[in-house]
Design a protein around this motif. Structure first.
Motif, PDB file in Angstrom:
ATOM      1  N   ARG A   1     -11.479   8.925  -0.186  1.00 36.42           N
ATOM      2  CA  ARG A   1     -10.752   8.128   0.784  1.00 36.42           C
ATOM      3  C   ARG A   1     -10.175   9.030   1.865  1.00 36.42           C
ATOM      4  O   ARG A   1      -9.937  10.215   1.646  1.00 36.42           O
ATOM      5  N   GLY A   2      -9.936   8.437   3.049  1.00 32.40           N
ATOM      6  CA  GLY A   2      -9.368   9.186   4.147  1.00 32.40           C
ATOM      7  C   GLY A   2      -8.106   8.531   4.675  1.00 32.40           C
ATOM      8  O   GLY A   2      -7.591   7.578   4.079  1.00 32.40           O
TER       9      GLY A   2
ATOM     10  N   ALA B   1       0.817  -1.207   0.000  1.00 32.86           N
ATOM     11  CA  ALA B   1       0.000   0.000   0.000  1.00 32.86           C
ATOM     12  C   ALA B   1       0.851   1.257   0.000  1.00 32.86           C
ATOM     13  O   ALA B   1       0.424   2.314  -0.465  1.00 32.86           O
TER      14      ALA B   1
ATOM     15  N   LEU C   1      -6.387  12.585  -4.286  1.00 25.75           N
ATOM     16  CA  LEU C   1      -7.048  11.501  -3.560  1.00 25.75           C
ATOM     17  C   LEU C   1      -8.501  11.900  -3.369  1.00 25.75           C
ATOM     18  O   LEU C   1      -8.787  12.962  -2.812  1.00 25.75           O
TER      19      LEU C   1
ATOM     20  N   PRO D   1      -3.316   4.065  -3.882  1.00 23.44           N
ATOM     21  CA  PRO D   1      -4.448   3.428  -3.216  1.00 23.44           C
ATOM     22  C   PRO D   1      -5.715   3.530  -4.047  1.00 23.44           C
ATOM     23  O   PRO D   1      -5.818   4.343  -4.962  1.00 23.44           O
ATOM     24  N   ALA D   2      -6.686   2.690  -3.709  1.00 22.10           N
ATOM     25  CA  ALA D   2      -7.978   2.745  -4.384  1.00 22.10           C
ATOM     26  C   ALA D   2      -8.584   4.128  -4.207  1.00 22.10           C
ATOM     27  O   ALA D   2      -8.574   4.686  -3.117  1.00 22.10           O
ATOM     28  N   GLY D   3      -9.099   4.665  -5.271  1.00 23.34           N
ATOM     29  CA  GLY D   3      -9.685   5.990  -5.197  1.00 23.34           C
ATOM     30  C   GLY D   3      -8.720   7.099  -5.545  1.00 23.34           C
ATOM     31  O   GLY D   3      -9.103   8.246  -5.649  1.00 23.34           O
TER      32      GLY D   3
ATOM     33  N   ASP E   1      -7.519   6.445   7.027  1.00 16.70           N
ATOM     34  CA  ASP E   1      -7.582   5.010   7.320  1.00 16.70           C
ATOM     35  C   ASP E   1      -7.469   4.149   6.067  1.00 16.70           C
ATOM     36  O   ASP E   1      -7.187   2.949   6.151  1.00 16.70           O
ATOM     37  N   ASP E   2      -7.689   4.750   4.905  1.00 11.32           N
ATOM     38  CA  ASP E   2      -7.625   3.994   3.654  1.00 11.32           C
ATOM     39  C   ASP E   2      -6.223   3.961   3.049  1.00 11.32           C
ATOM     40  O   ASP E   2      -5.982   3.225   2.097  1.00 11.32           O
ATOM     41  N   VAL E   3      -5.319   4.756   3.573  1.00  5.24           N
ATOM     42  CA  VAL E   3      -3.949   4.779   3.047  1.00  5.24           C
ATOM     43  C   VAL E   3      -2.944   4.618   4.199  1.00  5.24           C
ATOM     44  O   VAL E   3      -2.103   5.473   4.433  1.00  5.24           O
TER      45      VAL E   3
END
Length: 332
Positions: free
Chosen positions: A59-60, A36, A56, A41-43, A62-64
């Motif tokens: 996403r926030g 990661a 980005l 990352p996704a998004g 917690d997603d990265v």
């Protein structure tokens, strides 16, 4: 001598022939960040065809997630650090095998250019060193970080001869292998290679391959040590062989011991010599020591560790108020 003066532009494709022991083996797992941390990352919005994350959306934090290492206090590992698990590549004139002050090599390659087609390949080799310079650098790395893995990529021939296309191919190959540290006690004054070297240095920086590059021995413009994405090194005149200094007036950032130092040379012997070339592998060895104790450190953290641990850097006491706070004592 610390420089190679390339005379021709890079021509032909670069192809790699891997060694039987796996020349493309990635770095030790401890030095490989989570996927990661290396991929978008996704998004994430990326530039088409380039894989560059430029924004980005949706996403926030917690997603990265990124698993980080705070690094050693004041830049120095608290316990013994010997470079174990860290892969150092010396891009130079080759390394003499089984020199008593170098020890075994984990891998040895040479950059070869076909005289007819112009194709450039990186091939396994047992030819060793052509002039002694690479053996000297490898020996200093070994002395500083005795348990690191040392790999060699030969880009120089006899009498320090070399060309820009060979240098570029060898350095690019080392970056593609994702070595932890690349020692480059070489530079070029040819400005036509500057942009390509700059791009390569940036690619290494983002991939967590740290290029430690020597400054030219004379006050001329040369590359890649001039770039902020590498760790640039000159030499000081102090007698302490374990001393490094920060330069408050860059572009060269650090000074290491490189004046009248004893280094391994061809034929299993040693010589005394002087030059920025020999300060550079000392700093590369320091980097290996720090990374062996703190393997998740990034390139910019590592540069900061060298800064904090430099003998001439004084550490001011921490302020009693948080950054940005304003205390009004006018009525007290």
């Amino acid at each position: 001598m610390t420089t190679t003066e390339p005379e021709r532009d890079r021509t032909g494709p670069v192809r790699t022939r891997t060694s039987p022991d796996g020349g493309r083996t990635p770095p030790d797992a401890a030095r490989t960040p989570p996927d990661a941390a290396r991929t978008a990352p996704a998004g994430a919005r990326t530039a088409p065809g380039q894989g560059l994350t430029w924004s980005l959306r949706g996403r926030g934090p917690d997603d990265v997630p990124v698993l980080a290492d705070a690094g050693p206090p004041l830049g120095r590992p608290a316990g013994p650090a010997t470079g174990r698990g860290v892969r150092v590549c010396v891009v130079d004139s080759g390394v003499e095998r089984d020199h008593p002050l170098v020890g075994p090599l984990a891998g040895s390659w040479v950059v070869v250019k076909d005289g007819e087609s112009g194709a450039i390949t990186v091939e396994p080799t047992t030819t060793g060193d052509t002039c002694g310079h690479g053996t000297a650098c490898a020996g200093i790395v070994r002395r500083t970080a005795p348990e690191c893995e040392i790999h060699s990529v030969r880009v120089l021939g006899e009498r320090f001869s070399g060309t820009g296309d060979i240098l570029m191919a060898g350095l690019r190959w080392a970056v593609e292998q994702r070595f932890d540290i690349v020692n480059l006690s070489l530079s070029t004054t040819r400005t036509r290679f500057a942009q390509e070297l700059h791009n390569l240095a940036d690619s290494a920086y983002f991939a967590r391959t740290v290029i430690v590059a020597s400054a030219h021995n004379t006050p001329v413009e040369s590359f890649p040590w001039r770039f902020a994405s590498v760790i640039s090194v000159g030499s000081h005149q102090e007698d302490d062989p374990e001393l490094h200094l920060y330069n408050p007036d860059p572009p060269v950032e650090f000074f290491g011991p490189g004046q009248n130092v004893t280094v391994p040379w061809l034929g299993g012997r040693t010589i005394r010599t002087t030059g920025n070339s020999f300060a550079t592998p000392y700093v590369a060895g320091l980097c290996a020591r720090v990374l062996s104790a703190h393997p998740r450190m990034t390139a910019f953290q590592l540069k900061n560790a060298l800064y904090l641990s430099a003998a001439n850097v004084r550490h001011a006491p921490r302020p009693t108020t948080a950054a940005g706070d304003i205390r009004d004592d006018s009525e007290n």
